[in-house]
Design an enzyme around this catalytic site. Structure first.
Site, PDB file in Angstrom:
ATOM      1  N   ASP A  19       0.884  -1.161   0.000  1.00 53.39           N
ATOM      2  CA  ASP A  19       0.000   0.000   0.000  1.00 53.39           C
ATOM      3  C   ASP A  19       0.931   1.223   0.000  1.00 53.39           C
ATOM      4  O   ASP A  19       2.105   1.121   0.390  1.00 53.39           O
ATOM      5  CB  ASP A  19      -0.870  -0.012   1.256  1.00 53.39           C
ATOM      6  CG  ASP A  19      -1.614   1.298   1.468  1.00 53.39           C
ATOM      7  OD1 ASP A  19      -2.322   1.728   0.552  1.00 53.39           O
ATOM      8  OD2 ASP A  19      -1.436   1.904   2.552  1.00 53.39           O
ATOM      9  N   ASP A  44      -0.014   5.246   0.720  1.00 52.09           N
ATOM     10  CA  ASP A  44      -0.218   6.251   1.773  1.00 52.09           C
ATOM     11  C   ASP A  44      -0.352   5.596   3.143  1.00 52.09           C
ATOM     12  O   ASP A  44      -1.138   4.665   3.339  1.00 52.09           O
ATOM     13  CB  ASP A  44      -1.473   7.079   1.459  1.00 52.09           C
ATOM     14  CG  ASP A  44      -1.296   7.924   0.218  1.00 52.09           C
ATOM     15  OD1 ASP A  44      -0.610   8.949   0.297  1.00 52.09           O
ATOM     16  OD2 ASP A  44      -1.824   7.535  -0.839  1.00 52.09           O
ATOM     17  N   GLY A  81      -5.167   3.328  -3.298  1.00 49.79           N
ATOM     18  CA  GLY A  81      -6.392   4.028  -3.647  1.00 49.79           C
ATOM     19  C   GLY A  81      -6.130   5.154  -4.619  1.00 49.79           C
ATOM     20  O   GLY A  81      -7.065   5.735  -5.183  1.00 49.79           O
ATOM     21  N   LYS A 114      -8.620  -4.348  -3.632  1.00 47.91           N
ATOM     22  CA  LYS A 114      -7.214  -4.746  -3.699  1.00 47.91           C
ATOM     23  C   LYS A 114      -7.091  -6.266  -3.649  1.00 47.91           C
ATOM     24  O   LYS A 114      -6.235  -6.856  -4.323  1.00 47.91           O
ATOM     25  CB  LYS A 114      -6.435  -4.104  -2.558  1.00 47.91           C
ATOM     26  CG  LYS A 114      -6.342  -2.580  -2.649  1.00 47.91           C
ATOM     27  CD  LYS A 114      -5.496  -2.005  -1.519  1.00 47.91           C
ATOM     28  CE  LYS A 114      -5.406  -0.487  -1.611  1.00 47.91           C
ATOM     29  NZ  LYS A 114      -4.515   0.086  -0.588  1.00 47.91           N
ATOM     30  N   ASN A 160      -9.270  -0.376   3.724  1.00 51.51           N
ATOM     31  CA  ASN A 160      -9.301  -0.776   2.310  1.00 51.51           C
ATOM     32  C   ASN A 160      -8.189  -1.765   1.976  1.00 51.51           C
ATOM     33  O   ASN A 160      -8.138  -2.288   0.862  1.00 51.51           O
ATOM     34  CB  ASN A 160      -9.213   0.447   1.392  1.00 51.51           C
ATOM     35  CG  ASN A 160      -7.926   1.232   1.557  1.00 51.51           C
ATOM     36  OD1 ASN A 160      -7.368   1.311   2.651  1.00 51.51           O
ATOM     37  ND2 ASN A 160      -7.443   1.825   0.483  1.00 51.51           N
TER      38      ASN A 160
END
Length: 272
Positions: free
Chosen positions: A8, A10, A44, A192, A218
């Site tokens: 991921d 951020d 994202g 994801k 997420n």
């Protein structure tokens, strides 16, 4: 042995200043040149932002962007795309358009639209390389919208909005908090986790051989289907509570991912 590393961005690979630290770059450089590994950026963020990070890292990687709405192969070729239903997108773009405490954001093709830029609503102009534009519900064409997200420092209002969206659309959307101030919506097919399953099939490598890092809700579906996963110290408390079996590593500002990778692949295997 792990063959695929999933990041991921951020709150995970990127520092809170939206940067790749020097140490993170050094560790990834070693892995890129000394190990036969595949990399996946799962974010994202829009494709345009993901490819910029990919170029900074100098890695040949897959990219799962817009929370799985757009997926790209090692050659930056689009291999999966899904958008929100036009009618659902229309409702979502208008649902809190007049709410002063929430910003509505839209990713449509290569455009980023917003309804206001009140900094109190967690507007982040440096969030993306995309240049934002304002939209009006009466003039927006509700097609090819890959993601809609809502930002606000009023977390209670975002949770109320989440419940309202779930009540309206139930299983027709995928809805998650990327962090406590950002509520993100994609189609029900986009996530994801689905992206990792698709790439696993393409590579013919079991998900058991994947290792993944994340910090938001997420990320939950991808973290729970791979062979090994890690949650950042700075992660959403809801993610930590919902996945108590997943190991927590140091924060993104303390090079948590890089340190973990160093211990797994470099120190133990005496790679220099």
């Amino acid at each position: 042995m792990y063959k695929v590393i999933v990041f991921d961005l951020d709150g995970t690979l990127l520092s809170s200043k939206n940067k790749i630290t020097k140490y993170t770059q050094q560790v990834i450089d070693i892995l890129r040149t000394k190990k036969k590994l595949y990399f996946i950026l799962a974010t994202g963020r829009h494709y345009i932002d993901a490819i910029k990070i990919k170029d900074i890292l100098k890695i040949n990687s897959f990219m799962i962007t817009s929370n799985g709405a757009k997926i790209y192969d090692l050659n930056n070729k689009l291999i999966f795309s899904d958008t929100l239903n036009d009618n659902i997108a229309s409702v979502l773009c208008q649902i809190v358009y007049q709410e002063p405490d929430i910003i509505t954001h839209i990713h449509q093709n290569d455009q980023w639209y917003i309804n206001n830029q009140n900094i109190k609503n967690r507007f982040l102009p440096d969030y993306s390389l995309l240049k934002y534009q304002y939209f009006h519900p009466n003039f927006l064409v509700y097609k090819n919208i890959s993601k809609i997200f809502f930002t606000s420092y009023n977390h209670q209002k975002l949770y109320i909005l989440r419940k309202k969206i779930i009540d309206l659309f139930q299983k027709n959307v995928c809805i998650n908090f990327s962090d406590s101030a950002c509520l993100e919506i994609t189609s029900e097919k986009s996530s994801k986790g689905y992206g990792l399953q698709l790439i696993s099939h393409l590579l013919k490598i079991s998900l058991d051989n994947f290792i993944a890092f994340g910090d938001g809700m997420n990320d939950k579906d991808m973290l729970t289907i791979v062979g090994k996963s890690y949650i950042m110290k700075n992660a959403d408390i809801n993610l930590k509570n919902s996945c108590p079996h997943i190991e927590i590593i140091d924060s993104n500002d303390n090079n948590g991912v890089a340190e973990c990778l160093y211990n797994l692949f470099i120190r133990k295997q005496n790679i220099v």
